[in-house]
Write a protein that holds these residues in place. Structure first.
Motif, short mmCIF file in Angstrom:
data_model
loop_
_atom_site.label_atom_id
_atom_site.label_comp_id
_atom_site.label_asym_id
_atom_site.label_seq_id
_atom_site.Cartn_x
_atom_site.Cartn_y
_atom_site.Cartn_z
N VAL A 69 0.75 -1.36 0.11
CA VAL A 69 -0.08 0.27 -0.06
C VAL A 69 0.67 1.14 -0.32
O VAL A 69 1.80 1.49 0.69
N ILE A 70 0.04 2.36 -1.38
CA ILE A 70 1.16 3.41 -1.12
C ILE A 70 0.86 4.76 -0.61
O ILE A 70 -0.94 4.90 -1.40
N VAL A 102 -0.96 -2.67 -6.71
CA VAL A 102 -0.78 -2.34 -5.46
C VAL A 102 -2.08 -1.56 -4.57
O VAL A 102 -2.47 -1.08 -6.38
N THR A 103 -2.15 -1.18 -3.79
CA THR A 103 -3.37 -0.20 -3.73
C THR A 103 -2.51 0.98 -3.10
O THR A 103 -1.44 1.60 -2.13
N ILE A 104 -3.19 2.56 -3.51
CA ILE A 104 -2.91 3.28 -3.90
C ILE A 104 -3.71 4.61 -2.86
O ILE A 104 -4.67 4.24 -3.45
N GLY A 158 -6.08 -4.59 1.04
CA GLY A 158 -5.16 -3.29 0.97
C GLY A 158 -6.71 -2.06 0.44
O GLY A 158 -6.32 -1.12 1.31
N VAL A 159 -7.10 -2.68 0.17
CA VAL A 159 -8.56 -1.58 0.18
C VAL A 159 -9.34 -0.90 1.42
O VAL A 159 -10.09 -0.22 1.80
N VAL A 160 -9.10 -2.43 1.66
CA VAL A 160 -10.15 -2.33 2.90
C VAL A 160 -9.36 -1.57 4.55
O VAL A 160 -10.09 -0.76 4.80
#
Length: 205
Positions: A69-70, A102-104, A158-160
């Protein structure tokens, strides 16, 4: 250096990279092999602050690692887009897809969160006053959520986790501001994290 760092790997559940890292070119170059090793442990990684600067220099560190995650602010987001050969106003889901899923978390007036497949927006009311160090609270809480959610329900974790952490931090900041107004500091936000956590994620659930 990497061997010394990897001694800690078996004890890590998740890892935040950035706070305190610094921007010394030799340090940033020397630390690269560490990420190859740590990704083999399959643990969630969060990049914030100087960790994002590291990624703009060496984006291959994270491209394709879906447990990463970024958390860029406005200017960091522009630099990430540039290093991936995208326009600075590229939508967050396009950048996330270009970086391999990746999750941003595109921080702003509202927080836009995407892994290239799904996109959500955190519009929770925060504090009118932005405190130095508030990003560190967000990074720390998000790293914790990353571990919890990856363990319980890994799909789109990552989003959650990002949505949960953004909601928590914004709520704690809002509560702190109601008590301290313009004198609100990051310490005050920390003092109200438990209240915000209980509001959104009650222990009884």
């Amino acid at each position: 250096m990497c061997q010394a760092l990897m001694q800690w790997a078996p004890n890590l559940h998740a890892l935040a990279i950035g706070p305190g890292l610094g921007r010394d070119p030799q340090m940033l170059s020397a630390i690269q092999p560490f990420f190859t090793e740590i990704k083999s442990s399959n643990i969630p990684l969060l990049f914030d602050g100087d960790g994002i600067h590291l990624l703009t220099l060496y984006p291959g560190i994270v491209v394709g690692y879906k447990k990463a995650v970024i958390t860029p602010n406005v200017n960091e987001f522009k630099r990430l887009c540039a290093c991936m050969n995208l326009a600075e106003d590229t939508p967050v889901h396009i950048l996330a897809k270009r970086m391999g899923g990746v999750t941003i978390v595109q921080k702003g007036v509202v927080d836009k969160i995407s892994n290239g497949e799904i996109t959500v927006i955190c519009e929770e009311e925060g504090s009118p006053r932005r405190c130095g160090g508030q990003g560190d609270i967000l990074a720390g809480s998000m790293t914790t959520f990353l571990y919890w959610i990856n363990k319980a329900h890994p799909e789109h974790a990552g989003v959650v986790a990002a949505l949960a952490a953004c909601t928590l931090t914004r709520t704690a900041a809002r509560i702190a501001f109601t008590h301290h107004h313009r004198s609100t500091t990051t310490i005050n936000i920390l003092e109200h994290l438990e209240e915000a956590l209980e509001q959104h994620f009650p222990c009884g659930l």
